[in-house]
Design a protein around this motif. Sequence first.
Motif, PDB file in Angstrom:
ATOM      1  N   HIS A 274       0.809  -1.299   0.116  1.00  0.00           N
ATOM      2  CA  HIS A 274      -0.042   0.134   0.059  1.00  0.00           C
ATOM      3  C   HIS A 274       0.820   1.233   0.128  1.00  0.00           C
ATOM      4  CE1 HIS A 274      -3.079  -2.945   0.896  1.00  0.00           C
ATOM      5  NE2 HIS A 274      -3.871  -1.988   0.977  1.00  0.00           N
TER       6      HIS A 274
ATOM      7  N   ASN B 283      -9.824   2.454  -1.104  1.00  0.00           N
ATOM      8  CA  ASN B 283      -9.492   1.149  -0.581  1.00  0.00           C
ATOM      9  C   ASN B 283      -8.635   0.683  -1.572  1.00  0.00           C
ATOM     10  OD1 ASN B 283     -11.263   1.467   1.843  1.00  0.00           O
ATOM     11  ND2 ASN B 283     -12.843   1.370   0.367  1.00  0.00           N
TER      12      ASN B 283
ATOM     13  N   ARG C 153      -7.296  -2.687  -2.326  1.00  0.00           N
ATOM     14  CA  ARG C 153      -7.659  -4.206  -1.940  1.00  0.00           C
ATOM     15  C   ARG C 153      -7.112  -5.089  -2.909  1.00  0.00           C
ATOM     16  NH1 ARG C 153     -13.339  -2.547   0.203  1.00  0.00           N
ATOM     17  NH2 ARG C 153     -12.886  -2.090   2.378  1.00  0.00           N
TER      18      ARG C 153
ATOM     19  N   LEU D 125     -13.991 -11.938   0.032  1.00  0.00           N
ATOM     20  CA  LEU D 125     -12.958 -10.571  -0.057  1.00  0.00           C
ATOM     21  C   LEU D 125     -12.057 -10.713  -1.151  1.00  0.00           C
ATOM     22  CD1 LEU D 125     -12.362  -9.806   3.813  1.00  0.00           C
ATOM     23  CD2 LEU D 125     -14.531  -9.104   2.140  1.00  0.00           C
TER      24      LEU D 125
ATOM     25  N   ALA E 108      -8.841 -11.728  -1.246  1.00  0.00           N
ATOM     26  CA  ALA E 108      -7.575 -11.741  -1.040  1.00  0.00           C
ATOM     27  C   ALA E 108      -6.865 -12.932  -0.977  1.00  0.00           C
ATOM     28  CB  ALA E 108      -7.467 -10.819   0.296  1.00  0.00           C
TER      29      ALA E 108
ATOM     30  N   LEU F  16      -4.947 -10.555   5.409  1.00  0.00           N
ATOM     31  CA  LEU F  16      -5.646  -9.198   5.330  1.00  0.00           C
ATOM     32  C   LEU F  16      -4.877  -8.559   6.130  1.00  0.00           C
ATOM     33  CD1 LEU F  16      -9.415 -10.457   5.969  1.00  0.00           C
ATOM     34  CD2 LEU F  16      -8.467  -9.587   3.817  1.00  0.00           C
TER      35      LEU F  16
ATOM     36  N   LEU G 251      -2.380  -6.705   4.547  1.00  0.00           N
ATOM     37  CA  LEU G 251      -3.182  -5.513   3.667  1.00  0.00           C
ATOM     38  C   LEU G 251      -3.354  -4.345   4.305  1.00  0.00           C
ATOM     39  CD1 LEU G 251      -4.825  -7.649   1.204  1.00  0.00           C
ATOM     40  CD2 LEU G 251      -2.688  -6.794   0.601  1.00  0.00           C
TER      41      LEU G 251
ATOM     42  N   GLU H 174      -6.043  -4.445   6.135  1.00  0.00           N
ATOM     43  CA  GLU H 174      -7.429  -4.342   6.086  1.00  0.00           C
ATOM     44  C   GLU H 174      -8.150  -4.596   7.295  1.00  0.00           C
ATOM     45  OE1 GLU H 174      -9.999  -3.419   4.492  1.00  0.00           O
ATOM     46  OE2 GLU H 174      -9.640  -4.505   2.681  1.00  0.00           O
TER      47      GLU H 174
ATOM     48  N   ALA I 194     -17.790  -6.272   0.302  1.00  0.00           N
ATOM     49  CA  ALA I 194     -16.293  -5.487   0.166  1.00  0.00           C
ATOM     50  C   ALA I 194     -16.563  -4.181  -0.619  1.00  0.00           C
ATOM     51  CB  ALA I 194     -15.320  -6.328  -0.376  1.00  0.00           C
TER      52      ALA I 194
END
Length: 830
Positions: free
Chosen positions: A99, A113, A115, A225, A227, A256, A259, A261, A452
Amino acid sequence: MKAFLSHSSADKKSYVGIVASRLSEEDIVYDEMSFESGEETMNEIIRGLDESTVFCLFISDESLKSPWVREEIDGASIRLANGSLKYIYPVVIDRSVTHDDPRIPQWLKENYNLRLVTRPVIAARRIQQKLRQASWAKHPKLKERERAFVGRNKNIESFERRFDDYSQPKPVLSVVVGPPSIGRRTLISNALRKLALNGPDKDFPVLPLDRHASIEDFILRLLDLGASDASYAELNLAERPIDEKVAITVGLLKDLAKLKERVVVLDEGCLVTYERKLAPWFEAIVSHTDLVGKPLLFVASRWAPNPNSVRQLSRVVFSCTLGELDPSERRRLFARLLEIEEIVLSTEDFETFAALLNGFPDEVFFAIDLLARLGVRGAIDHSNEIVEFNGEKASMLLRPFQDNEAVLNVIRLLAQSEVFSVDFLCQIFKEEQLVNIIADLVSEHVCELIGAEGEFLRLVDSVRDYVKRNDLSLIPELRAAVNSAVERDIQHGNWNEYDSSRVAFLVKNALASGESLEPRFMIPSHILRTIKELYYDRGKLRRAVDLADILLAKERNLDPQLVQDVRYYLCLVLARLRDTRVLEEAQRIHGDEHDFILGYYYRLVGRQRDAIERLSRVASGAFVGVRAKRELVEVLLQMEQYDDARELARKNYEENRTNQFHIHAYFRALVLGSSPERYLTVLEALCSELEDVRSDRSRQMAMIGRALIAARCKHDQRSLDLIDDAIASFPRIIYPVLAKFDIGLSFRNEAAMQDALTRLERLASDGVNLSTKTLAVLRAYLAAVRGDLATAHSRAAEVARHFTDEARTRFLEKLEAFASGAVVNRGGAR
C-alpha cells in the motif's frame, strides 16, 4: 455506463483478459474490444475515458511501470475532478505491491481502498456492481446520511484509551454491543477514523453472520473478499476437523493484516453466542499468536461477552456497550439530518418532532423520511407513526411499498436467505427494474448493501424477521423463476465462481428438493438452514430428519453450538411428526431448549398437564420464552381455559402486534370464550390486522375468523358458508376444517360436524399431520350431540386422562350437556 479497464499488457493474459471476458463488451472500455484499429493510442484513451463512468485500475508491478497507465491515471483524476467520471475502483492484483508503494499516486492512497483481489472472477463481479451503483444512486445524500454521527463521546474515548495503551498490544477483536439499529457500525466506522485505522473516506468490508452460521461460513465470507487464492470447493470444509479450519481462518486473516485491512462483522449470535461467550473456535482464532497486535476484526454484536469468559483474553479482546441516544444526542442527530436533507422547520415544529423521538437512530431517520415524503404538515398529521415506529418498525418501513408488487417480490425473495449477491438477483429480475428498486429500498432503510464493495444485499433485521414470521411466501411466478435460476446454476456447476451467498442458496434449495450434492459443496450451516426451512414449511419433514442424521454423523468435526442447533430443530421436526424418538434426542439438549422441546411435544400429543409444567418453566427464557408463551396459549385453548388463555394471549399480542400468530391466538381466546359478542369490535379489528399482513396463512386465519365471528357473535347460520369458502381456498389445510366442526357443534349441526370429521380423517390418511387425540375429542363431541353418551365417554377416555382435573371435569360435563340437549356455553372443539 462503462468501466475503463486500465492495465499493463503484461497482466492481460493472467488476469485482466479474464475479467474482460466475464463482462459485457458494451459495459467496458478495454483495448482489444474498444480501441479502433489504426487510431492513435492516446486519442483512443481520451475517448475511452470520456465514455466511462467507472475507472478501474489494475495495480501491479508492471502497471505501475507503464507510462500509458500513468497517463490514464492522470486523465481519470482530471475527469473525476470535473464530475464526468463518477467512480475510481483500484484493484491490487499483485501480492508484491504494498500500500505504501511510492509509485501509487498519493490521492489514490488517501481516498480509496487499495484491496488485493487475487481472483479475476471476483474482480469482474465487483466492477459490474460498481456500474450498477452508478445507475442507482437515487438518493444523492445517502452517503452523507450514513455518516451522520453525533455524541457517543464516552464510547469513542473507551476505544482511544484501549488502543493507545502501550502496555498492551492492540486488540485483534473489538466488539460493539447493542441491539440492531442502535448505531453499532456507525460507531465502529467513526472509531476507526478517529484512531487513524481507516482513511476519512474509505470503506471497509462488512460480513454478515447469523445465529446458525459457524466457522465454515466465516471462512467463506473471508474468501468473498478475494485476498486469497483458495477456493470454496477445494477446501472441502465439511470433512476437516475444527483445528484445521481454525488454521485456515488464521491464514486468511494474516493475509488481510498484511494489507492493513479491517473487517466489520454483523454478528447475530455466531461469534458471540446468546450465552454471552465467544464461540470456542472463534476464541482460538483471535487468541492465536500469529494475530497478536493486529487490529483486524470489529464486531457489531447483539450479545455482550461475559467479562468472566473473556478476562483471560483482555490482551486481544476489547468490548464496549452502546446504549440509546440520550435526548441531547437525538436532537442533534435530527438537526444534522434536517440540514443534510435541506428541510427547514420552525422552532415550534422542530420541538414537536424532537419530543416524539426516543433513543434509536433509525427512528430519527424514519422521522426525516416522513418529512421528506409528506412535508411538514403531512408529517405532523402522521406523527403517530413516529411514536409507533419502534413497536411496529417493519410494517412502518414497508408501508410505502404495500401496493407495489414488484418491490414486494424483491423483499419476499430477500427474506429467503440471510444475504443475496446483487449478481444473483439480476438473474431473477430484470436488471433495469431491479436497480431502481434497490435504490428505493436502500434509501428507505428497508435493506442495506454490504460486502467489500456493496455487492451483497440484505434486509434489515426487523423487516426480514417480519416477512419470515408472517410467512410472506413467493408468488408462483417468482418461485418458478427462482427454481429455474437455481437449476441453471447447479447444472453449470462451476462452484468456485459463486460467492458464499449464492452457494448457500443453491445448496439449501437443492437439499430441500431432495437432490444429492457432493459433500465438498456443502457446509454444516447449509444443511441446518435446510432443516429449519423444511420444519417451518411443514412439508417433507422426514427429509429434514434424514438431513439432521447425516449432519450429526459428523458431529466430532462440528462446532458444538451448531450441533445443538441441529438437534434442536431435529427435535422440533420429530415433535411435529409425533415421533417418540424426540424423547431420546431431547436428553442431549440442555437448558431452556430441553424443557421447551418436551413441552411442545407434550402439547402436540395431548399431554396438556405435562406441557403446561414444562412450558411454564421457560416462559421467561431469553431464547425460547416468546415461543413458550405462545405454546402455553395453545395448551390453554385446547383445555378450554379461555380466561387464562385470553390474558396471556393479550400480553403476547401487545408485545408484538405485527405477528400473525399472536394476533390469531388472541382472536381465538376471545371468540371461543364466554360471551364473545362483548369483544365484537376487537375481534373485527384483529381480523383486519390479519388481512393486512397479506400472507397466505394470515388470509386463511382471517377467513376462519370471519366465519367464527358470524357463528359465535352473530349466531348466523351463514357462517357455515363462510367456512366452506375457507376450506375451498385451502383444501390441504386442517384448520378451516377444524373450525367447521366447531361451528357445526355450536349449532348442533350433525351434518356439518360429520362432514368436517370425514374431511379430517381423509387428510390424516393422506399424510397431513393431525393428532389422533384431536380426532378422539371430535368423535366424542359428535357422539354426544347424537345422544350417545356411552360412546362419547369411551372416546373421551382416550385423551381426558392427560387433562388437568379441572379441564377433565369441564370436558365431561359438556359432553353430558350436549347429550342431554341442554344449552352449552362452549366455544371450540379443541
